[in-house]
Design an enzyme around this catalytic site. Structure first.
Site, PDB file in Angstrom:
ATOM      1  N   SER A  45       0.824  -1.202   0.000  1.00  0.00           N
ATOM      2  CA  SER A  45       0.000   0.000   0.000  1.00  0.00           C
ATOM      3  C   SER A  45       0.864   1.261   0.000  1.00  0.00           C
ATOM      4  O   SER A  45       1.661   1.447  -0.909  1.00  0.00           O
ATOM      5  CB  SER A  45      -0.982  -0.064   1.182  1.00  0.00           C
ATOM      6  OG  SER A  45      -2.039   0.838   0.999  1.00  0.00           O
ATOM      7  N   LYS A  97     -20.700  16.951   5.327  1.00  0.00           N
ATOM      8  CA  LYS A  97     -19.722  17.077   6.396  1.00  0.00           C
ATOM      9  C   LYS A  97     -19.874  15.860   7.302  1.00  0.00           C
ATOM     10  O   LYS A  97     -20.980  15.475   7.652  1.00  0.00           O
ATOM     11  CB  LYS A  97     -19.966  18.374   7.179  1.00  0.00           C
ATOM     12  CG  LYS A  97     -18.976  18.629   8.280  1.00  0.00           C
ATOM     13  CD  LYS A  97     -17.611  18.884   7.713  1.00  0.00           C
ATOM     14  CE  LYS A  97     -16.602  19.148   8.831  1.00  0.00           C
ATOM     15  NZ  LYS A  97     -15.264  18.944   8.380  1.00  0.00           N
TER      16      LYS A  97
END
Length: 183
Positions: A45, A97
């Site tokens: 990764s 949000k």
């Protein structure tokens, strides 16, 4: 005064920003002196992203590498909260949000917002892979589906330059960069 940098890589990864920052710093060093990445047990990764910054990458046969991709994980516990009599409160400036919010169901619209961010970050990773490994984009995307590879597999697929460890790194520096391996 160092003639080269042998960078030992051994990490399951981390955030995309951490991988990017390490990649950029490694590239700065590589403009001054050779940098060779020696993958140890695990280099996946974001660690693999950082390794792309080296001039040459090697790993052991059994090194686990790859896991090329980007992810975000969360859970959603709104039903559990109801069963427990917990009323989550969230005051936010806009509907996206705090997405995903563990206390609210994840809507298809919110999923699209998050997926767009993941896709953009993944696109950056793909561009690094294409640029640094000299892959065609379709081949890069085929390899970058999140799977892991052994060092042996990674070498066969050209995700790394070869197999080995410290001794092979020194050999490469001597042969390719004319650096005395006794330094």
């Amino acid at each position: 005064k160092a003639k080269a940098l042998i960078l030992r890589l051994d990490s399951p990864g981390g955030t995309t920003v951490a991988g990017e920052e390490l990649y950029l710093q490694i590239r700065k060093i590589a403009q001054i002196k050779p940098v060779i990445g020696v993958m140890r047990t695990l280099c996946t990764s974001a660690c693999y992203m950082a390794a792309l910054g080296t001039d040459h990458m090697i790993a052991r046969e059994g090194t686990i590498t790859g896991s090329i991709g980007v992810m975000m994980q969360s859970i959603e516990v709104s039903e559990l909260a109801k069963k427990l009599g917990v009323q989550p409160i969230s005051i936010k400036s806009g509907p996206n949000k705090n997405v995903p919010d563990i206390a609210e169901p994840f809507t298809p619209e919110q999923r699209q917002v998050v997926q767009a961010v993941i896709d953009d970050a993944y696109g950056y990773f793909i561009r690094l892979l294409v640029d640094r490994r000299k892959f065609e984009e379709p081949y890069a995307r085929e390899l970058a589906d999140g799977r892991i590879y052994t060092g042996h597999q990674a070498a066969s697929l050209k995700l790394i330059d070869g197999l080995g460890g410290q001794d092979e790194a020194l050999e490469w520096l001597a042969k390719e960069r004319k650096i005395n391996p006794k330094l």
